[in-house]
Design an enzyme around this catalytic site. Structure first.
Site, mmCIF file in Angstrom:
data_model
loop_
_atom_site.group_PDB
_atom_site.id
_atom_site.type_symbol
_atom_site.label_atom_id
_atom_site.label_comp_id
_atom_site.label_asym_id
_atom_site.label_seq_id
_atom_site.Cartn_x
_atom_site.Cartn_y
_atom_site.Cartn_z
ATOM 1 N N HIS A 259 26.635 63.690 -90.094
ATOM 2 C CA HIS A 259 26.906 64.822 -89.191
ATOM 3 C C HIS A 259 26.988 66.100 -90.012
ATOM 4 O O HIS A 259 27.411 66.080 -91.156
ATOM 5 C CB HIS A 259 28.237 64.607 -88.447
ATOM 6 C CG HIS A 259 28.364 65.487 -87.246
ATOM 7 N ND1 HIS A 259 28.886 66.748 -87.313
ATOM 8 C CD2 HIS A 259 27.998 65.284 -85.963
ATOM 9 C CE1 HIS A 259 28.839 67.291 -86.103
ATOM 10 N NE2 HIS A 259 28.306 66.430 -85.263
ATOM 11 N N GLU A 317 26.364 59.541 -81.467
ATOM 12 C CA GLU A 317 25.176 58.914 -80.896
ATOM 13 C C GLU A 317 25.131 57.415 -81.129
ATOM 14 O O GLU A 317 24.482 56.680 -80.384
ATOM 15 C CB GLU A 317 23.900 59.560 -81.462
ATOM 16 C CG GLU A 317 23.834 61.055 -81.363
ATOM 17 C CD GLU A 317 23.760 61.560 -79.935
ATOM 18 O OE1 GLU A 317 24.076 60.793 -79.012
ATOM 19 O OE2 GLU A 317 23.398 62.717 -79.737
HETATM 20 N N1 COA Z 1 20.601 58.582 -93.139
HETATM 21 C C1 COA Z 1 20.279 58.695 -94.428
HETATM 22 N N2 COA Z 1 20.535 59.776 -95.165
HETATM 23 C C2 COA Z 1 21.146 60.794 -94.558
HETATM 24 C C3 COA Z 1 21.511 60.743 -93.211
HETATM 25 C C4 COA Z 1 21.222 59.587 -92.496
HETATM 26 N N3 COA Z 1 21.544 59.461 -91.220
HETATM 27 N N4 COA Z 1 22.098 61.899 -92.870
HETATM 28 C C5 COA Z 1 22.093 62.660 -93.970
HETATM 29 N N5 COA Z 1 21.508 61.988 -94.998
HETATM 30 C C6 COA Z 1 21.364 62.461 -96.358
HETATM 31 C C7 COA Z 1 20.316 63.552 -96.467
HETATM 32 O O1 COA Z 1 19.034 63.018 -96.660
HETATM 33 C C8 COA Z 1 20.827 64.317 -97.635
HETATM 34 O O2 COA Z 1 20.481 63.591 -98.792
HETATM 35 P P1 COA Z 1 20.308 64.292 -100.229
HETATM 36 O O3 COA Z 1 21.640 64.891 -100.553
HETATM 37 O O4 COA Z 1 19.920 63.169 -101.100
HETATM 38 O O5 COA Z 1 19.232 65.321 -99.994
HETATM 39 C C9 COA Z 1 22.332 64.236 -97.505
HETATM 40 O O6 COA Z 1 22.584 63.056 -96.737
HETATM 41 C C10 COA Z 1 22.928 65.417 -96.802
HETATM 42 O O7 COA Z 1 22.259 65.551 -95.554
HETATM 43 P P2 COA Z 1 21.915 66.920 -94.856
HETATM 44 O O8 COA Z 1 20.467 66.901 -94.527
HETATM 45 O O9 COA Z 1 22.424 68.043 -95.646
HETATM 46 O O10 COA Z 1 22.762 66.802 -93.555
HETATM 47 P P3 COA Z 1 22.612 67.742 -92.321
HETATM 48 O O11 COA Z 1 23.934 68.363 -92.108
HETATM 49 O O12 COA Z 1 21.465 68.663 -92.400
HETATM 50 O O13 COA Z 1 22.276 66.681 -91.212
HETATM 51 C C11 COA Z 1 22.300 65.235 -89.437
HETATM 52 C C12 COA Z 1 23.123 66.220 -90.250
HETATM 53 C C13 COA Z 1 23.120 64.754 -88.259
HETATM 54 C C14 COA Z 1 21.040 65.933 -88.923
HETATM 55 C C15 COA Z 1 21.892 64.043 -90.343
HETATM 56 O O14 COA Z 1 23.047 63.388 -90.797
HETATM 57 C C16 COA Z 1 20.940 63.097 -89.652
HETATM 58 O O15 COA Z 1 19.733 63.309 -89.697
HETATM 59 N N6 COA Z 1 21.473 62.001 -89.031
HETATM 60 C C17 COA Z 1 20.623 61.088 -88.290
HETATM 61 C C18 COA Z 1 20.275 61.652 -86.913
HETATM 62 C C19 COA Z 1 21.453 61.635 -85.987
HETATM 63 O O16 COA Z 1 22.186 60.660 -85.894
HETATM 64 N N7 COA Z 1 21.613 62.731 -85.260
HETATM 65 C C20 COA Z 1 22.702 62.888 -84.294
HETATM 66 C C21 COA Z 1 23.688 63.889 -84.757
HETATM 67 S S1 COA Z 1 25.130 63.960 -83.740
#
Ligand code: COA
Length: 383
Positions: A259, A317
């Site tokens: 998140h 989710e």
């Molecule tokens: N699975 C695997 N790796 C994940 C991940 C996941 N669900 N969520 C984040 N990461 C990793 C990223 O690849 C990143 O890796 P790095 O440091 O090696 O580059 C690190 O964790 C930090 O992630 P970041 O992209 O900065 O997080 P964000 O704040 O931009 O993203 C979400 C938040 C929710 C978009 C992200 O966690 C995600 O894509 N989750 C899956 C989709 C989801 O469940 N969405 C519903 C949200 S309520």
């Protein structure tokens, strides 16, 4: 007031992470503490006690509605459902679109013939979403849409229009808990989109249509369908670690995990898990709950061992998928159900943004070529 240009400044963090763009009285998302407070109430307490009409009242007025106000909201949402149903023959191909979120967006965009004043417009927009979602779903299996029942509460009628019969009290209660839990959540991407549109003084319908577009994406509201696909693909708890390792090795994200704001488990995941437990006590057993718990635990362990700078825990989710599936809602409609609930939050933010009354218009730093460079390149090319 300074007239300096901001365009030379370094940009804000990617994704505007940590950037505070507004004061809001609507909700506080405490990422470190794992707490969600909506208008002064913890989400856990609201989910246990409120009907959808009541969370709408709380969000739109700031106070919990009394019995009379709740009845007015119930009747108003019923008007929205009725208007949407009347509109169906004039929607063209909107509800025949393959993607339910595209269909919902296209149908809502055509809800009105002309301007409607607030607060009636809020009721119509919020009331319409379940009619369009249910009509889309019934159309996929060549069934006629069912007319809304103006005597019913919103959550119950939403399920009735979808299933063709009134839901059991347990299913209704579980769906209500879901709708209340996800109705509002700070400055998420779709809410921000709605506020940007509202700040231009465009109408609320335009703000909701923009928000629907943002909600659709898999990083935001589009995640629960893929969560269920993942559980199906894993199939049994002992396969979880291997399957997840394969996904991570392929560079894919685990849906339902992580998140932007929460650094601990999303508190709404626990609320929805409790709703699933209540369903079980009523004899509606989710075949996927124990699998989901095993997959969550395996995903958390695997993600903790990767070199991320942040903890990645289950988000709302993850258990949305399991709960909506247990209620009997088809997975294609999960994001549309999210939209049914979140429309209430979007519209509260739209109102707040209007009160602030200032156009949201940030800046961007230009990093493209300058005219002189273009000319130099053109001369070099001609030489
Ligand atoms: N699975 C695997 N790796 C994940 C991940 C996941 N669900 N969520 C984040 N990461 C990793 C990223 O690849 C990143 O890796 P790095 O440091 O090696 O580059 C690190 O964790 C930090 O992630 P970041 O992209 O900065 O997080 P964000 O704040 O931009 O993203 C979400 C938040 C929710 C978009 C992200 O966690 C995600 O894509 N989750 C899956 C989709 C989801 O469940 N969405 C519903 C949200 S309520």
């Amino acid at each position: 007031m300074s007239d300096r240009s901001f365009a030379a400044d370094p940009p804000s963090p990617p994704g505007l992470e940590g950037v505070v763009v507004a004061d809001t009285e609507l909700s506080r998302v405490d990422g470190a503490g794992g707490r969600l407070v909506i208008r002064g109430f913890d989400v856990e307490d609201l989910a246990e006690a409120l009907r959808f009409e009541e969370i709408c009242g709380l969000l739109w007025t700031g106070e919990l509605p009394d019995a009379n106000a709740t009845e007015r909201l119930r009747a108003g949402l019923a008007r929205g459902r009725a208007l949407a149903f009347e509109r169906l023959p004039r929607l063209g191909l909107a509800l025949a679109l393959d993607d339910p979120m595209d269909a919902l967006r296209a149908a809502l965009a055509q809800l009105l013939d002309g301007p409607v004043a607030e607060p009636e417009l809020r009721l119509l927009l919020t009331g319409a979403a379940p009619v369009f979602a249910a009509s889309w779903a019934r159309g996929r299996v060549r069934r006629e849409p069912l007319a809304p029942d103006p005597a019913l509460e919103h959550a119950e009628d939403a399920l009735r229009m979808l299933f063709g019969e009134r839901p059991t009290p347990a299913r209704k209660a579980a769906f209500e808990a879901y709708l209340v839990t996800v109705a509002e959540h700070g400055m998420n991407a779709s809410t921000f989109a709605a506020r940007v549109v509202a700040s231009t003084r465009a109408d609320s319908l335009s703000a909701v249509v923009a928000a629907l577009g943002a909600l659709k994406g898999p990083l935001h509201g589009g995640a629960p369908g893929p969560v269920l696909d993942m559980l199906d693909a894993i199939g049994s708890p002992e396969r979880a670690t291997g399957w997840l390792e394969g996904e991570l090795a392929a560079g894919r994200r685990i849906m339902g995990m992580g998140h932007r704001v929460y650094r601990v488990r999303d508190p709404r995941a626990a609320v929805l898990e409790r709703a699933l437990e209540s369903l079980e006590r009523e004899g509606i057993r989710s075949t996927r709950l124990s699998l989901a718990r095993a997959v969550e635990s395996a995903a958390r362990d695997l993600l903790a061992h990767r070199a991320h700078t942040r903890a990645l825990e289950a988000n709302v989710e993850f258990y949305t998928a399991v709960l909506l599936d247990a209620i009997g809602i088809p997975r294609a409609l999960f994001t549309a159900c999210f939209a049914m609930a979140r429309t209430a939050g979007w519209l509260a933010h739209v109102e707040e943004e209007r009160r602030r009354g200032r156009l949201i218009r940030p800046d961007a730093r230009y990093v493209g070529p300058e005219p002189a460079q273009r000319r130099e390149r053109a001369l070099a090319g001609a030489a």
